[in-house]
Design a protein around this motif. Structure first.
Motif: not given
Length: 293
Positions: A132-146, A263-274
């Motif tokens: 996937t190609v995105v523009l802003g950021s890729v985030y993994a952790g509490v912010d992806a859950l938020a 070390d465990r399953e952690v959510p990640c996201g990108a640009d609010g969509e992925v």
């Protein structure tokens, strides 16, 4: 005079997308520009509409929020098609990073007369999304859950939904042991999140990476270490100004290729969509998109 194809996400902010386009469309047409409008039924459909318009040498207008802008921008990455943005979503973070005005007349002036600027995009690979190609950021952790909580909010909208989602996510979050590899160099990190940022902003105006620039060919890798929850809430407030970056709990690296594992399953996201889980890789694609800004 430029020829535009506007692609509208009819669900972004309710009718906000159509309303935002109407205000700008009148000014574009009064100036003599040609404008056609397409309504997407899904993000994949919007991307296909964008590619077809680009093949006809038209300027593509992404009308919606960061998901719509990132999806269309990603589809046009690596092509000669010029992208224009009509912000009409909850966050509009990429438009904010580009300094796009909210005033319709000022925005129309940029779309009509602005010179295309080459900006970077980010190629993202994960188990759930092969590429996937995105523009802003890729985030993994509490912010992806938020962000996941914010996307499912039924009452709150905009920044309020992100803030409420953040409170809910932090309340139940346990620190994660990450392995972050930046341009081949591995870093151990235990904490709340890892963000590979192309843009300074995410989460509806929160300045997660104050030093990030959309055209420097680099990703700013922001890592927030484990800390008492009360301190993390203070950090959340400091995201409004970027002051958090000076705290000892925050580490920033820069690089072109980032891989994040845990070390465990952690959510990640990108640009609010992925919406995926680790591991994920993010690679900057320098100057691969031309945007009117």
């Amino acid at each position: 005079m430029r020829q535009f194809t506007a692609i509208v996400n009819p669900t972004a902010g309710g009718s906000a997308g159509a309303a935002a386009l109407l205000r700008v469309a009148r000014l574009l047409r009064e100036a003599g520009a040609e404008l056609e409008t397409e309504y997407s039924t899904s993000l994949a459909h919007a991307q296909e509409l964008a590619r077809r318009a680009g093949e006809r040498q038209r300027v593509v207008l992404a009308v919606g929020g960061d998901g719509m802008t990132g999806g269309i921008g990603g589809a046009l990455s690596g092509t000669d098609t010029v992208l224009g943005i009509v912000p009409a979503g909850r966050g509009n973070d990429f438009a904010r990073a580009l300094g796009l005005p909210a005033d319709p007349a000022a925005l129309a002036g940029i779309l009509l007369h602005g010179s295309p600027r080459a900006v970077d995009t980010v190629e993202v690979e994960s188990a759930a999304h092969s590429r996937t190609v995105v523009l802003g950021s890729v985030y993994a952790g509490v912010d992806a859950l938020a962000n996941r909580h914010a996307n499912h909010a039924r009452v709150l909208r905009g920044a309020a939904s992100y803030y409420a989602g953040g409170l809910r996510a932090v309340a139940t979050w346990r620190a994660v042991d990450y392995r972050v590899t930046v341009d081949g160099e591995e870093h151990a990190h235990r904490g709340y999140t890892v963000v590979a940022a192309n843009s300074a902003y995410y989460g509806s105006g929160r300045m997660i990476a104050p030093g990030a620039r959309v055209d420097d060919g680099l990703l700013d890798v922001v890592m927030i270490r484990e800390a008492p929850r009360r301190l993390f809430f203070a950090l959340m407030n400091e995201l409004k100004s970027g002051a958090h970056a000076s705290r000892p709990e925050v580490r920033v690296l820069r690089g072109r290729h980032v891989r994040v594992e845990a070390d465990r399953e952690v959510p990640c996201g990108a640009d609010g969509e992925v919406d995926a889980v680790l591991p994920v890789t993010a690679t900057v694609l320098p100057g691969s998109l031309h945007v009117l800004c």
